[in-house]
Structure formats: C-alpha cells, structure tokens
Design a protein around this motif. Structure first.
Motif, PDB file in Angstrom:
ATOM      1  N   THR A 125      -1.009   1.244  11.072  1.00 13.92           N
ATOM      2  CA  THR A 125       1.075   1.020  10.732  1.00 13.92           C
ATOM      3  C   THR A 125       1.038   2.310   9.526  1.00 13.92           C
ATOM      4  O   THR A 125       0.663   3.549   9.220  1.00 13.92           O
ATOM      5  CB  THR A 125       0.326  -0.253   8.913  1.00 13.92           C
ATOM      6  N   GLU A 126       2.263   1.562   8.806  1.00 15.21           N
ATOM      7  CA  GLU A 126       3.273   2.381   8.201  1.00 15.21           C
ATOM      8  C   GLU A 126       2.018   3.126   6.208  1.00 15.21           C
ATOM      9  O   GLU A 126       1.286   1.615   6.080  1.00 15.21           O
ATOM     10  CB  GLU A 126       4.374   2.891   7.611  1.00 15.21           C
ATOM     11  N   LEU A 127       1.660   4.187   5.684  1.00 13.80           N
ATOM     12  CA  LEU A 127       0.876   4.122   4.860  1.00 13.80           C
ATOM     13  C   LEU A 127       1.846   3.623   4.209  1.00 13.80           C
ATOM     14  O   LEU A 127       2.727   4.435   3.424  1.00 13.80           O
ATOM     15  CB  LEU A 127       0.908   5.602   4.445  1.00 13.80           C
ATOM     16  N   LEU A 128       0.762   2.538   2.987  1.00 13.67           N
ATOM     17  CA  LEU A 128       1.651   2.084   1.762  1.00 13.67           C
ATOM     18  C   LEU A 128       0.990   2.865   0.618  1.00 13.67           C
ATOM     19  O   LEU A 128      -0.008   2.773   0.869  1.00 13.67           O
ATOM     20  CB  LEU A 128       1.646   1.000   1.539  1.00 13.67           C
ATOM     21  N   GLY A 129       1.896   2.103  -0.898  1.00 11.51           N
ATOM     22  CA  GLY A 129       0.398   1.827  -2.174  1.00 11.51           C
ATOM     23  C   GLY A 129      -0.226   0.713  -1.876  1.00 11.51           C
ATOM     24  O   GLY A 129      -0.445  -0.051  -1.548  1.00 11.51           O
ATOM     25  N   PRO A 130      -0.449   0.945  -3.723  1.00 11.24           N
ATOM     26  CA  PRO A 130      -1.024  -0.603  -4.023  1.00 11.24           C
ATOM     27  C   PRO A 130      -0.389  -1.543  -3.969  1.00 11.24           C
ATOM     28  O   PRO A 130       1.475  -1.997  -3.638  1.00 11.24           O
ATOM     29  CB  PRO A 130      -0.786   0.125  -5.432  1.00 11.24           C
ATOM     30  N   SER A 131      -0.830  -2.947  -4.560  1.00  4.95           N
ATOM     31  CA  SER A 131      -0.601  -4.112  -4.552  1.00  4.95           C
ATOM     32  C   SER A 131       0.647  -4.749  -5.694  1.00  4.95           C
ATOM     33  O   SER A 131      -0.092  -4.169  -7.039  1.00  4.95           O
ATOM     34  CB  SER A 131      -1.530  -5.595  -3.883  1.00  4.95           C
ATOM     35  N   LEU A 132       1.400  -5.349  -5.264  1.00  3.97           N
ATOM     36  CA  LEU A 132       1.542  -6.069  -7.175  1.00  3.97           C
ATOM     37  C   LEU A 132       0.456  -7.050  -7.603  1.00  3.97           C
ATOM     38  O   LEU A 132       0.660  -6.991  -8.826  1.00  3.97           O
ATOM     39  CB  LEU A 132       3.209  -7.303  -6.265  1.00  3.97           C
ATOM     40  N   ALA A 133      -0.751  -6.877  -7.399  1.00  2.57           N
ATOM     41  CA  ALA A 133      -1.560  -7.867  -8.094  1.00  2.57           C
ATOM     42  C   ALA A 133      -2.694  -6.724  -8.621  1.00  2.57           C
ATOM     43  O   ALA A 133      -2.910  -6.961 -10.172  1.00  2.57           O
ATOM     44  CB  ALA A 133      -2.780  -8.064  -7.307  1.00  2.57           C
ATOM     45  N   LEU A 180       3.129  -4.817  -0.993  1.00  4.13           N
ATOM     46  CA  LEU A 180       3.041  -3.358  -1.638  1.00  4.13           C
ATOM     47  C   LEU A 180       3.824  -2.593  -1.732  1.00  4.13           C
ATOM     48  O   LEU A 180       4.565  -2.998  -0.961  1.00  4.13           O
ATOM     49  CB  LEU A 180       1.520  -2.584  -0.418  1.00  4.13           C
ATOM     50  N   LEU A 181       3.458  -1.898  -2.559  1.00  2.68           N
ATOM     51  CA  LEU A 181       5.076  -0.944  -3.229  1.00  2.68           C
ATOM     52  C   LEU A 181       4.575   0.240  -1.615  1.00  2.68           C
ATOM     53  O   LEU A 181       4.026   0.871  -1.178  1.00  2.68           O
ATOM     54  CB  LEU A 181       4.347  -0.600  -4.648  1.00  2.68           C
ATOM     55  N   PRO A 230      -5.939   3.155  -8.170  1.00 10.15           N
ATOM     56  CA  PRO A 230      -4.341   3.019  -7.606  1.00 10.15           C
ATOM     57  C   PRO A 230      -3.151   3.787  -8.978  1.00 10.15           C
ATOM     58  O   PRO A 230      -2.434   3.558  -8.493  1.00 10.15           O
ATOM     59  CB  PRO A 230      -4.093   1.241  -7.816  1.00 10.15           C
ATOM     60  N   LEU A 231      -4.021   4.639 -10.028  1.00  8.59           N
ATOM     61  CA  LEU A 231      -2.482   4.921 -11.033  1.00  8.59           C
ATOM     62  C   LEU A 231      -1.389   5.508 -10.930  1.00  8.59           C
ATOM     63  O   LEU A 231      -0.909   5.672 -10.681  1.00  8.59           O
ATOM     64  CB  LEU A 231      -3.503   5.438 -12.091  1.00  8.59           C
ATOM     65  N   PRO A 232      -2.014   6.886  -9.781  1.00  5.97           N
ATOM     66  CA  PRO A 232      -1.930   7.538  -9.271  1.00  5.97           C
ATOM     67  C   PRO A 232       0.294   7.631  -8.423  1.00  5.97           C
ATOM     68  O   PRO A 232       1.184   8.114  -8.499  1.00  5.97           O
ATOM     69  CB  PRO A 232      -2.307   8.900  -9.027  1.00  5.97           C
ATOM     70  N   LEU A 233      -0.546   6.800  -7.145  1.00  5.56           N
ATOM     71  CA  LEU A 233       0.447   5.526  -6.618  1.00  5.56           C
ATOM     72  C   LEU A 233       1.483   4.648  -7.205  1.00  5.56           C
ATOM     73  O   LEU A 233       2.214   5.329  -7.016  1.00  5.56           O
ATOM     74  CB  LEU A 233      -0.342   5.151  -5.193  1.00  5.56           C
ATOM     75  N   LEU A 234       0.402   4.223  -8.412  1.00 10.45           N
ATOM     76  CA  LEU A 234       1.215   3.230  -8.907  1.00 10.45           C
ATOM     77  C   LEU A 234       3.197   3.891  -9.495  1.00 10.45           C
ATOM     78  O   LEU A 234       3.863   3.729  -9.932  1.00 10.45           O
ATOM     79  CB  LEU A 234       0.562   2.329  -9.711  1.00 10.45           C
TER      80      LEU A 234
END
Length: 420
Positions: A125-133, A180-181, A230-234
């Motif tokens: 699948t496409e590459l996504l960022g962190p979740s809303l959790a 996911l973001l 996850p912080l850099p991606l957030l």
C-alpha cells in the motif's frame, strides 16, 4: 490465530512483536534487505500487530517507497482482508476518483509467499505516517488537536467512511490506531529523506530467557527490528493545518456487506473492535449480518475522541463490556426491551425501570448534552450545536435510526474541511 502472549522462551522487548509468534502458522521472518516479489526491498520496519508485521519497502521497479504488510500464515488462511483490498483497488482506479477516495489508503499490489512458517498474504500500500493514537504532546501542549485541525480530520474521516460504504465495504474496526496521517511527499522521497523521517533500522538480538545460545532456525529472523520514532513524521504531517490529511487503514475486520446481506446467518458477529467503540448490537451479541450502521456508531465515538482530545462518548473506567453498556444506558436511557431483558448484568446497576441503583458519587457527571465540549475549548456555538446534533443522529440504539455516512458528510459544515 496466533495468541498474543509473551514467549516463555525468548526475551520480549517492549514495543516489539512477540518472538513466540515466529513459528509455524505465525509471522514470516523478515530481514532488512530482503526482496519480496522480485520488486520490494525491505528498508525498515513500520509496525506490527498480532496478525502480521508491516515494513517500509522500496519499489525497485516503480522507484517509490511503499508499505508492505505480511500477514501471519494463520491469519492469511482465514482473512477477508485480501478480498476487500482487491475490491478497493478496482474502485480506486476510477478516473476521476470518487468523492472520499482520497481519505482511504491506496492499495498497490498483493501476492502470496511461501516461507518456513507457512503461506503468507502480502499487501503493498501507499506509505503513510503515524496514527492518530500517537502522543502529540510535543506538538500541542494540551495534547489535543487545535479545533481547526481536529475539525478537518473529523470531516476527512467521515468522507472516507462514506466512500467505503458506497463501495460496499464496512470497515468494522474504527479507532484512533486505524487512522493514519499522510503527507504526499513520502512516496517520492530520496532514501536520505526517508531516513530523516523513519530513521535507520534499529536491530535487537533474539535472546533466550535462560541465557542459552540461540539455535539457528529458519522460523526466526536474523534479528528483531524496532519501530521508528514517530515524532519526525508527526511534525511533517502536522506542520501546516491546510495540508493535514488522513487515510483510513487496516481492513482486517472489514467486510463486503452487500454479498453477506443475502445470506441467512444466525451466528452473532465476533467483532474485535475495542469495546468503547462497539455499538450495542455488538456488545449485546444481537447482530448477525454486518451493517454500515455499525461503523456509524463507532464513527461517532471516534470523532468525539478527536475533537475532545481523547474523551470517550460513553465513558468507561476500563473498557469492560458491561461498564460500557452501563455508560450507554446512563447517557441514552433504557435499552430497547429485547436488549434489556437479555443483558444479564443490568441488575448490578439499574432497576427494571432503568433507574440507576448504585453509588452516584462514583459516576461521572451526566449532562443533557452528549458532546463533552464547550466554547472554552475553542469551538464556536454553531460548531457545538452542529456536532451535538450530528452525534445524536449517529448514536441511536436501532440501526435503522442511525443516519448514513453520506448524511454525516452532508451535516458536517463545509468549512470544517479547510483547516483554515
């Protein structure tokens, strides 16, 4: 399915998949640098669940980065996820894309592999960022999305669910971890940029609790890989309110409901969604045929959590099933009679008229409003009125009384989508 329990044999690291599940029927042993399907080179690890592991891969043919989910062999044998993915991939190839499709994870490819632990379904699948959790405290000191960002995320999720329902798909497991973001630059990053956001692989040795040497085994990977910070991606995904975008993911509990609606099924649905998101027909084991209305109830709980910074629509101390039902009754009133009489724990909290009989001091304060928000939280009176009305129409006992996802989208103000 493999059981989610620590291994008595191996040292179990925090935040790492259970080593005991690297066995027949369990996880496929994946190592950084492995190439799948002669196309997807493993770069790093993204995450894991009891049903599989998820990896950051480079598509060496299309020259882009993507996400590879490798299901356990046991999950692969019974999962309906692949059928849903294939159905969605056909839908997503429409030009122009259907409304709401932008908020559902794109599916690129699927295939099977044979390994020492069995046959595994793989989905790219496409590459996504962190979740809303993920913890957002370092970005927002009150640990809550600013109102404009929260409203935009809520509207996008509603549009995504409406799209899924029009495609004939029930998600079946809506909660913060499955949203996911997304940032559009991720797919075409250079390897250097990818490493800035996802880091370089952090490997950990597989070790026994008794300190004896590990016997080489084809069932185990060479090493374990920790999930990245996850912080850099957030920071990337939430840098500008105008560009904030989410994607609905994880279709492990999803179903193609149009075919199922024609069947005569008398067995209650076995849902794995967190109890605090589950509708009463699931909690009380009445539902036998999946319906889109199941998602609508969970969506009401999810949107409330997003806008309130984690506040539950129906509070529960521990997410215990009977306590969730208690909170629903305290908020919405007595259950329909068929549910009331079959709820064996009702006498612990209520008399037969639905009046609470326990210690009132131990209960949260109940108001006439469902929504736990105020103008002090940065929302306008109109926003509060609209959201209260929306939630009341979504969180209704009878499935036929809940509004559809398309109606949810129509009731959400268009301004919520702007992030301005």
């Amino acid at each position: 399915m493999p059981e989610a329990r620590p291994s008595p044999k191996y040292i179990q690291y925090p935040g790492i998949e259970f080593v005991s599940l690297y066995r027949k029927g369990g996880y496929h042993p994946v190592n950084v640098g492995d190439v799948f399907h002669n196309q997807y080179r493993v770069v790093n690890k993204l995450g894991y669940g009891v049903h599989g592991t998820v990896w950051l891969v480079e598509d060496t043919i299309l020259k882009r980065f993507a996400s590879l989910k490798v299901l356990t062999a046991d999950a692969s044998a019974i999962s309906s996820e692949l059928a849903v993915f294939r159905h969605l991939r056909v839908q997503q190839q429409q030009i122009p894309p259907a409304a709401g499709a932008a908020y559902v994870m794109k599916v690129f490819d699927d295939f099977e592999i044979e390994g020492p632990n069995g046959t595994h379904q793989c989905v790219v699948t496409e590459l996504l960022g962190p979740s809303l959790a993920e913890d957002i405290e370092e970005l927002y000191t009150n640990e809550r999305f600013p109102p404009n960002v929260g409203k935009k995320i809520a509207a996008q999720i509603a549009h995504g669910i409406a799209y899924l329902h029009r495609c004939g798909v029930i998600h079946g497991d809506l909660h913060l971890k499955n949203i996911l973001l997304h940032h559009p630059s991720l797919e075409n990053c250079s390897l250097h940029e990818i490493q800035l956001y996802f880091g370089t692989p952090e490997t950990l040795p597989i070790a026994r609790r008794d300190a004896l040497p590990i016997t080489p085994s084809a069932h185990l990977p060479r090493h374990l890989v920790a999930s990245s910070n996850p912080l850099p991606l957030l920071k990337l995904c939430l840098a500008f309110p105008q560009t904030v975008c989410i994607k609905i993911c994880d279709f492990g509990e999803a179903l193609l409901y149009r075919a199922l609606s024609q069947l005569n099924i008398n067995t209650p649905i076995q849902s794995n969604m967190p109890r605090v998101f589950a509708p009463p027909e699931i909690l009380l084991h009445e539902a036998t045929i999946p319906q889109p209305a199941m998602d609508i109830w969970a969506l009401a709980v999810l949107l409330h959590m997003i806008l309130t910074g984690g506040g539950l629509l129906f509070s529960s101390y521990h997410g215990i099933e009977k306590e969730v039902i208690r909170e629903i009754v305290l908020t919405l009133g007595k259950l329909p009679e068929r549910w009331w009489t079959q709820w064996v724990d009702r006498g612990e909290y209520f008399d037969e008229n639905g009046m609470f009989v326990g210690d009132q001091s131990k209960l949260p304060k109940i108001s006439r409003k469902l929504v736990k928000l105020s103008v002090d939280d940065g929302f306008s009176e109109e926003d509060l009125r609209v959201f209260e009305d929306l939630v009341r129409k979504m969180a209704r006992y009878e499935t036929n009384d809940r509004i559809s996802a398309d109606e949810v989208v129509r009731l959400i103000p268009a301004a919520w989508m702007t992030g301005a």
